[in-house]
Write a protein that holds these residues in place. Structure first.
Motif, PDB file in Angstrom:
ATOM      1  N   VAL A  48       3.771 -41.803 -57.408  1.00  0.00           N
ATOM      2  CA  VAL A  48       2.542 -41.457 -57.985  1.00  0.00           C
ATOM      3  C   VAL A  48       1.958 -40.522 -58.289  1.00  0.00           C
ATOM      4  O   VAL A  48       2.781 -39.774 -56.881  1.00  0.00           O
ATOM      5  N   PHE A  49       1.817 -39.611 -58.341  1.00  0.00           N
ATOM      6  CA  PHE A  49       1.187 -38.408 -58.311  1.00  0.00           C
ATOM      7  C   PHE A  49      -0.768 -38.371 -58.401  1.00  0.00           C
ATOM      8  O   PHE A  49      -1.410 -38.497 -59.685  1.00  0.00           O
ATOM      9  N   ASP A  50      -0.791 -38.556 -57.134  1.00  0.00           N
ATOM     10  CA  ASP A  50      -2.430 -37.613 -57.134  1.00  0.00           C
ATOM     11  C   ASP A  50      -2.923 -36.044 -57.438  1.00  0.00           C
ATOM     12  O   ASP A  50      -2.861 -35.519 -56.381  1.00  0.00           O
ATOM     13  N   ARG A  51      -3.437 -35.716 -58.129  1.00  0.00           N
ATOM     14  CA  ARG A  51      -4.068 -34.942 -58.173  1.00  0.00           C
ATOM     15  C   ARG A  51      -5.250 -34.711 -58.038  1.00  0.00           C
ATOM     16  O   ARG A  51      -5.943 -33.131 -58.158  1.00  0.00           O
ATOM     17  N   GLY A  52      -5.615 -35.735 -57.237  1.00  0.00           N
ATOM     18  CA  GLY A  52      -7.883 -35.201 -57.278  1.00  0.00           C
ATOM     19  C   GLY A  52      -8.020 -35.273 -58.194  1.00  0.00           C
ATOM     20  O   GLY A  52      -7.574 -35.451 -59.540  1.00  0.00           O
ATOM     21  N   GLY A  57      -2.996 -37.099 -63.665  1.00  0.00           N
ATOM     22  CA  GLY A  57      -1.745 -37.442 -62.325  1.00  0.00           C
ATOM     23  C   GLY A  57      -0.662 -38.006 -63.420  1.00  0.00           C
ATOM     24  O   GLY A  57      -0.712 -37.715 -64.284  1.00  0.00           O
ATOM     25  N   GLN A  59       1.471 -42.074 -63.117  1.00  0.00           N
ATOM     26  CA  GLN A  59       2.823 -42.764 -62.386  1.00  0.00           C
ATOM     27  C   GLN A  59       3.717 -42.692 -63.127  1.00  0.00           C
ATOM     28  O   GLN A  59       4.147 -42.881 -64.472  1.00  0.00           O
ATOM     29  N   ASN A 134      -0.314 -30.092 -50.342  1.00  0.00           N
ATOM     30  CA  ASN A 134       0.562 -31.209 -50.076  1.00  0.00           C
ATOM     31  C   ASN A 134       0.649 -32.301 -49.544  1.00  0.00           C
ATOM     32  O   ASN A 134       1.241 -32.271 -48.446  1.00  0.00           O
ATOM     33  N   SER A 149       5.706 -40.826 -53.735  1.00  0.00           N
ATOM     34  CA  SER A 149       3.952 -39.817 -54.042  1.00  0.00           C
ATOM     35  C   SER A 149       3.784 -38.588 -53.803  1.00  0.00           C
ATOM     36  O   SER A 149       4.831 -38.191 -52.657  1.00  0.00           O
ATOM     37  N   ARG A 150       2.817 -38.246 -54.355  1.00  0.00           N
ATOM     38  CA  ARG A 150       2.445 -36.486 -54.245  1.00  0.00           C
ATOM     39  C   ARG A 150       0.991 -36.801 -54.265  1.00  0.00           C
ATOM     40  O   ARG A 150       0.701 -36.998 -55.706  1.00  0.00           O
ATOM     41  N   THR A 151       0.417 -36.199 -53.060  1.00  0.00           N
ATOM     42  CA  THR A 151      -0.687 -35.894 -52.822  1.00  0.00           C
ATOM     43  C   THR A 151      -1.513 -34.441 -53.627  1.00  0.00           C
ATOM     44  O   THR A 151      -0.936 -34.005 -52.595  1.00  0.00           O
ATOM     45  N   GLU A 164      -7.749 -35.200 -46.092  1.00  0.00           N
ATOM     46  CA  GLU A 164      -7.126 -36.304 -46.368  1.00  0.00           C
ATOM     47  C   GLU A 164      -5.444 -35.451 -46.492  1.00  0.00           C
ATOM     48  O   GLU A 164      -4.776 -36.135 -46.626  1.00  0.00           O
TER      49      GLU A 164
END
Length: 178
Positions: A48-52, A57, A59, A134, A149-151, A164
């Protein structure tokens, strides 16, 4: 009362951190080449990649392959995109880990004034497009560390990156043994 880690425990932690450092060091190369095989080698199937807010992002590893292969990302690569990372702070927890780092997105500055650097040629310079914080989650799968995953959130002073991504890393200092 906590027990003293054995030499084997300490060696495994060193090996795990080195493997994670190498894995995270490969991310900029995978992003800046967009090579599907490279991307598939470092992310889990359910990544899961969440780039805000405001940026798409991904999935799953196939979503990440699509993201780095899309026309916009290819245009950024062709324009000289470089992801420039730092050494991450890594927190190990058995077969999982959390890492916190920064990445600067850098690109050539075609509008900059040309300057010469002795013994290094002439350039119009580079610009830092943005800096992101990150939060990486990792897992050992079949003996290999993989990114699960990466935020990423921009370091723009608005607060979410601090709250966060960066402040949760304080647990490293709260939990480490002295």
């Amino acid at each position: 009362m906590t027990s003293t880690p054995t030499i084997e425990d300490r060696l495994r932690a060193v090996e795990d951190k080195l493997a994670i450092y190498s894995l995270l060091a490969s991310h900029p190369i995978s992003a800046d080449t967009g090579e599907p095989g490279f991307v598939r080698a470092i992310y889990t199937e359910d990544f899961v990649f969440d780039r805000g807010a405001g940026l798409a992002g991904a999935q799953g590893v196939s979503g990440m392959v699509e993201l780095v292969g899309n026309d916009g990302h290819r245009a950024a690569i062709s324009g000289g995109l470089a992801h420039f990372g730092n050494l991450p702070l890594v927190e190990l927890a058995g077969d999982t880990a959390t890492a916190t780092s920064y990445i600067a997105l850098i690109s050539p500055d075609p509008e900059g004034n040309e300057r010469e650097l002795p013994n290094h040629g002439t350039s119009s310079g580079y610009r830092i497009h943005r800096v992101i914080a990150n939060r990486w989650l990792l897992a050992r799968q079949d003996g290999q560390w993989m990114i699960t995953s990466r935020t990423v959130l921009p370091m723009d002073g608005s607060g979410p990156a601090l709250d966060e991504v960066l402040r949760p890393a304080r647990s490293y200092y709260e939990n480490r043994q002295r």
